[in-house]
Design an enzyme around this catalytic site. Structure first.
Site, PDB file in Angstrom:
ATOM      1  N   MET A  77      34.810  42.778  42.383  1.00  0.00           N
ATOM      2  CA  MET A  77      35.952  43.308  43.142  1.00  0.00           C
ATOM      3  C   MET A  77      36.866  44.123  42.216  1.00  0.00           C
ATOM      4  SD  MET A  77      36.828  40.550  46.064  1.00  0.00           S
ATOM      5  CE  MET A  77      37.788  39.428  45.078  1.00  0.00           C
ATOM      6  N   GLY A  78      36.359  44.495  41.043  1.00  0.00           N
ATOM      7  CA  GLY A  78      37.160  45.320  40.139  1.00  0.00           C
ATOM      8  C   GLY A  78      38.177  44.510  39.354  1.00  0.00           C
ATOM      9  N   GLN A 101      30.301  29.737  45.064  1.00  0.00           N
ATOM     10  CA  GLN A 101      29.741  31.019  45.526  1.00  0.00           C
ATOM     11  C   GLN A 101      28.262  31.124  45.160  1.00  0.00           C
ATOM     12  OE1 GLN A 101      31.894  34.931  45.293  1.00  0.00           O
ATOM     13  NE2 GLN A 101      30.738  35.131  43.412  1.00  0.00           N
ATOM     14  N   ARG A 143      42.771  37.222  38.849  1.00  0.00           N
ATOM     15  CA  ARG A 143      44.017  36.651  39.377  1.00  0.00           C
ATOM     16  C   ARG A 143      44.941  36.134  38.275  1.00  0.00           C
ATOM     17  NH1 ARG A 143      40.487  35.276  43.912  1.00  0.00           N
ATOM     18  NH2 ARG A 143      41.361  36.250  45.769  1.00  0.00           N
ATOM     19  N   GLY A 149      34.775  38.680  31.479  1.00  0.00           N
ATOM     20  CA  GLY A 149      33.860  37.890  32.311  1.00  0.00           C
ATOM     21  C   GLY A 149      32.898  38.805  33.059  1.00  0.00           C
ATOM     22  N   HIS A 150      33.477  39.799  33.749  1.00  0.00           N
ATOM     23  CA  HIS A 150      32.631  40.771  34.453  1.00  0.00           C
ATOM     24  C   HIS A 150      31.695  41.483  33.472  1.00  0.00           C
ATOM     25  CE1 HIS A 150      36.391  40.879  37.078  1.00  0.00           C
ATOM     26  NE2 HIS A 150      35.463  40.520  37.950  1.00  0.00           N
ATOM     27  N   LEU A 203      38.474  44.644  36.167  1.00  0.00           N
ATOM     28  CA  LEU A 203      37.425  44.071  35.313  1.00  0.00           C
ATOM     29  C   LEU A 203      37.972  43.481  34.020  1.00  0.00           C
ATOM     30  CD1 LEU A 203      34.633  46.771  35.761  1.00  0.00           C
ATOM     31  CD2 LEU A 203      35.041  44.689  37.090  1.00  0.00           C
ATOM     32  N   HIS A 204      37.343  42.382  33.600  1.00  0.00           N
ATOM     33  CA  HIS A 204      37.678  41.726  32.332  1.00  0.00           C
ATOM     34  C   HIS A 204      36.368  41.346  31.642  1.00  0.00           C
ATOM     35  CE1 HIS A 204      36.704  38.131  34.561  1.00  0.00           C
ATOM     36  NE2 HIS A 204      37.683  38.354  35.423  1.00  0.00           N
TER      37      HIS A 204
HETATM   38  P1  AMP Z   1      35.074  39.029  41.230  1.00  0.00           P
HETATM   39  O1  AMP Z   1      35.423  40.418  40.809  1.00  0.00           O
HETATM   40  O2  AMP Z   1      36.163  38.034  41.018  1.00  0.00           O
HETATM   41  O3  AMP Z   1      34.464  38.978  42.608  1.00  0.00           O
HETATM   42  O4  AMP Z   1      33.920  38.564  40.252  1.00  0.00           O
HETATM   43  C1  AMP Z   1      32.731  39.302  40.127  1.00  0.00           C
HETATM   44  C2  AMP Z   1      31.723  38.476  39.386  1.00  0.00           C
HETATM   45  O5  AMP Z   1      32.224  38.173  38.071  1.00  0.00           O
HETATM   46  C3  AMP Z   1      31.435  37.131  40.065  1.00  0.00           C
HETATM   47  O6  AMP Z   1      30.048  36.868  40.001  1.00  0.00           O
HETATM   48  C4  AMP Z   1      32.231  36.165  39.233  1.00  0.00           C
HETATM   49  O7  AMP Z   1      31.703  34.862  39.240  1.00  0.00           O
HETATM   50  C5  AMP Z   1      32.113  36.789  37.850  1.00  0.00           C
HETATM   51  N1  AMP Z   1      33.184  36.307  36.984  1.00  0.00           N
HETATM   52  C6  AMP Z   1      34.518  36.329  37.239  1.00  0.00           C
HETATM   53  N2  AMP Z   1      35.199  35.746  36.229  1.00  0.00           N
HETATM   54  C7  AMP Z   1      34.276  35.341  35.317  1.00  0.00           C
HETATM   55  C8  AMP Z   1      34.337  34.655  34.064  1.00  0.00           C
HETATM   56  N3  AMP Z   1      35.505  34.271  33.528  1.00  0.00           N
HETATM   57  N4  AMP Z   1      33.188  34.411  33.422  1.00  0.00           N
HETATM   58  C9  AMP Z   1      31.993  34.786  33.951  1.00  0.00           C
HETATM   59  N5  AMP Z   1      31.862  35.424  35.127  1.00  0.00           N
HETATM   60  C10 AMP Z   1      32.983  35.700  35.806  1.00  0.00           C
END
Ligand code: AMP
Length: 280
Positions: free
Chosen positions: A30-31, A153, A187, A36-37, A33-34
């Site tokens: 969902m953008g 999820q 968030r 994790g993404h 980005l950090h």
């Molecule tokens: P989102 O943009 O929040 O929908 O996340 C996109 C993808 O990034 C999803 O598969 C999340 O589980 C993954 N994601 C988000 N935060 C992290 C994190 N801290 N470590 C690993 N994956 C993450």
């Protein structure tokens, strides 16, 4: 990096890539980005010939009153980061492109989709499953990369892939944390400096439980009681759930085994945060 905004063009681009023999690795986001993404993107880059990412803040997975309108949107910076990671194609549709007038079909994963976050956010996982199913149809990936951060999820999508015969391999990737242990999340941007400190109680709680399990405690009831004690020491923290469940069905288990999911969700101020670990 090619940026595509329309479903029809994206289907053409991905079809051509597949016909040319490329293995497509897909990272939906969902953008905002950090790291994790980006860890998912790097994993896809190392395993697939072509890396496709998407950025779409999916209105269907937000309930009325949730943070859809204020969700952070940092498209230019996101594009820069994805370019640096050598993403080949970015799909960035708008809501009208994904849900044109008259679209009514949704994907509901009964049971699994009603547990954990599905309990506190009714309809959330229908929104997630619907958009991921649509994205899979648009991209046609060989592998799709999701974070273990959103453990519920992952369980919902595993079930959906099985039930609807999606020919895609789901790859779960480890949680990326800040140096103080807070799981990275788009968030986290909502947190004030004070709340940022208060949020650390989630990880502290999980570390404590991991330690108890390592020392031989297996009873969920004992672990949850102790975890709740730690969480309740958190000022400004309101617990949504602390659950010990089977990682596939998300049903509670009485005793922890290898692979059991220990998951927490809590509000810090008005921001809802989640974190978890899998027992070893
Ligand atoms: P989102 O943009 O929040 O929908 O996340 C996109 C993808 O990034 C999803 O598969 C999340 O589980 C993954 N994601 C988000 N935060 C992290 C994190 N801290 N470590 C690993 N994956 C993450």
């Amino acid at each position: 990096m090619q940026i595509v905004k329309s479903v029809a063009e994206m289907q053409n681009v991905c079809r051509s890539l597949r016909m040319a023999g490329s293995v497509l690795g897909f990272v939906p986001t969902m953008g905002a980005l950090h790291e994790g993404h980006l860890s998912l993107v790097r994993r896809a880059r190392s395993e697939c010939g072509t890396v496709v990412a998407s950025i779409f803040v999916n209105p269907l997975q937000f309930a009325p009153g949730e943070d859809f309108t204020k969700y952070p949107r940092t498209f230019e910076e996101d594009c820069r980061l994805l370019e640096l990671e050598r993403v080949d194609v970015l799909f960035a549709p708008d809501a009208a492109e994904m849900y044109p007038n008259g679209s009514v079909t949704t994907v509901t994963v009964s049971g699994v989709g009603d547990r954990l976050d599905g309990t506190s956010r009714p309809g959330h996982f229908t929104g997630v499953a619907t958009v991921v199913a649509k994205l899979f149809h648009v991209v046609g990936p060989t592998r799709a990369y999701f974070g273990q951060k959103d453990a519920a999820q992952l369980a919902v999508l595993r079930q959906m892939i099985r039930d609807l015969n999606f020919d895609v391999e789901l790859v779960g990737c480890a949680i990326v944390r800040d140096s103080d242990g807070l799981a990275l999340s788009s968030r986290n941007k909502y947190l004030s400096p004070m709340e940022r400190g208060q949020a650390l109680v989630l990880h502290r709680t999980l570390l404590g439980l991991e330690q108890m399990i390592a020392e031989g405690e297996r009873q969920s009831i004992t672990l949850v009681r102790r975890g709740m004690e730690t969480l309740n020491t958190g000022i400004g923290v309101r617990v949504d759930y602390l659950a010990i469940v089977d990682a596939n069905s998300l049903l509670p288990v009485t005793s922890v085994e290898r692979g059991t999911l220990v998951a927490v969700a809590a509000y810090v101020g008005s921001t809802r945060l989640i974190d978890n670990f899998l027992a070893t």
